[in-house]
Write an enzyme that holds these catalytic residues in place. Structure first.
Site, PDB file in Angstrom:
ATOM      1  N   ASP A   1      10.436   6.472  -1.020  1.00 47.93           N
ATOM      2  CA  ASP A   1      11.126   5.399  -0.318  1.00 47.93           C
ATOM      3  C   ASP A   1      10.055   4.459   0.234  1.00 47.93           C
ATOM      4  O   ASP A   1       8.908   4.873   0.442  1.00 47.93           O
ATOM      5  CB  ASP A   1      11.972   5.988   0.808  1.00 47.93           C
TER       6      ASP A   1
ATOM      7  N   ASP B   1      10.447   1.521   3.005  1.00 46.38           N
ATOM      8  CA  ASP B   1      10.440   1.154   4.422  1.00 46.38           C
ATOM      9  C   ASP B   1      10.382   2.383   5.324  1.00 46.38           C
ATOM     10  O   ASP B   1      11.169   3.320   5.172  1.00 46.38           O
ATOM     11  CB  ASP B   1      11.691   0.344   4.757  1.00 46.38           C
TER      12      ASP B   1
END
Length: 262
Positions: free
Chosen positions: A12, A14
């Site tokens: 992922d 952020d």
């Protein structure tokens, strides 16, 4: 497709690879590049401030998706990509977690492909993936008409759709998902984490931390953003606090400019 399945590593973006939100990190560049109006910048910054401070559940993420899609409607695709490319060194590289780059390097040294998986627009995620040395990206794809973004999405990389895209990429490139790793900070990424044999919770929100501990998953806390210039290092909660201050400062500047114009 390779004859022998091999592991891959799915990250992922952020709050996992970078300290905060990629949209927040690039918001100043979007404003300076003429993509964001003053009102649009304020709406986007306030939305990102809520995300940075409190995280986002499913309903909040859906509302944020719709709000940000409206903000980017009409942006010229080529100009947006040029703004992102020009902003990477100043706005993205300084907030990449050193621990994340070390993990990415370790997976690549082991012969594993690295995939960045993000709900942000592909126009933002792909250049960041190239900066990080990723092999592939899975990201939201806005519908484009006449070279401009519309407020519709061809693919929204969120929750279960991230997992579906990971399985499709695995079939295409011969990844062994049972031997693969996935890294994320959010409980909304449980489908992504549960798709692989080695899920890792990074800087997890409260719900993901509880789930990870109950399942015996590895939990890691990243706190060392890479900096272009030597400077004092701050722990993760202070980094987010400084991000909130930056949001407020830019927001106040935009308000003052709007008042002067009026």
């Amino acid at each position: 497709m390779p004859h022998h399945p091999r592991p891959a590593a799915f990250f992922d973006l952020d709050k996992t690879v970078i300290a905060g939100s990629s949209s927040f990190a690039l918001s100043r560049a979007f404003y300076d590049g003429g993509l964001l109006t003053r009102s649009g910048a304020l709406r986007g910054l306030y939305a990102q401030l809520g995300y940075l401070s409190f995280g986002a559940d499913h309903d909040q993420t859906e509302r944020m998706k719709d709000r940000l899609a409206q903000i980017s409607r009409g942006w010229d695709v080529a100009h947006t990509e040029a703004v992102v490319a020009a902003a990477l060194e100043q706005h993205i590289r300084p907030v990449v977690y050193r621990e994340a780059t070390e993990l990415i390097d370790a997976h690549r040294a082991a012969g594993e492909d690295v995939v960045i998986v993000s709900a942000s627009s592909e126009a933002v995620v792909r250049p960041i993936g190239e900066l990080l040395g990723a092999d592939h990206v899975i990201a939201t794809r806005p519908v484009v008409a006449d070279g401009r973004f519309t407020d519709e999405l061809d693919f929204y990389a969120y929750g279960p759709t991230k997992a579906t895209a990971m399985r499709e990429l695995a079939r295409e490139h011969g990844y062994d998902l049972a031997a693969s790793h996935a890294y994320s900070d959010s409980v909304t990424d449980l489908p992504m984490l549960e798709t692989v044999g080695h899920p890792v919770a990074v800087n997890p929100d409260r719900a993901l931390r509880r789930h990870a501990l109950a399942q015996g998953w590895q939990v890691r806390d990243f706190s060392r953003p890479v900096r272009l210039r030597p400077r004092r290092r701050y722990p993760a909660h202070v980094t987010l606090g400084l991000g909130a201050v930056a949001v407020g400062a830019l927001g106040w500047r935009l308000v003052r400019e709007a008042r002067r114009t009026a």
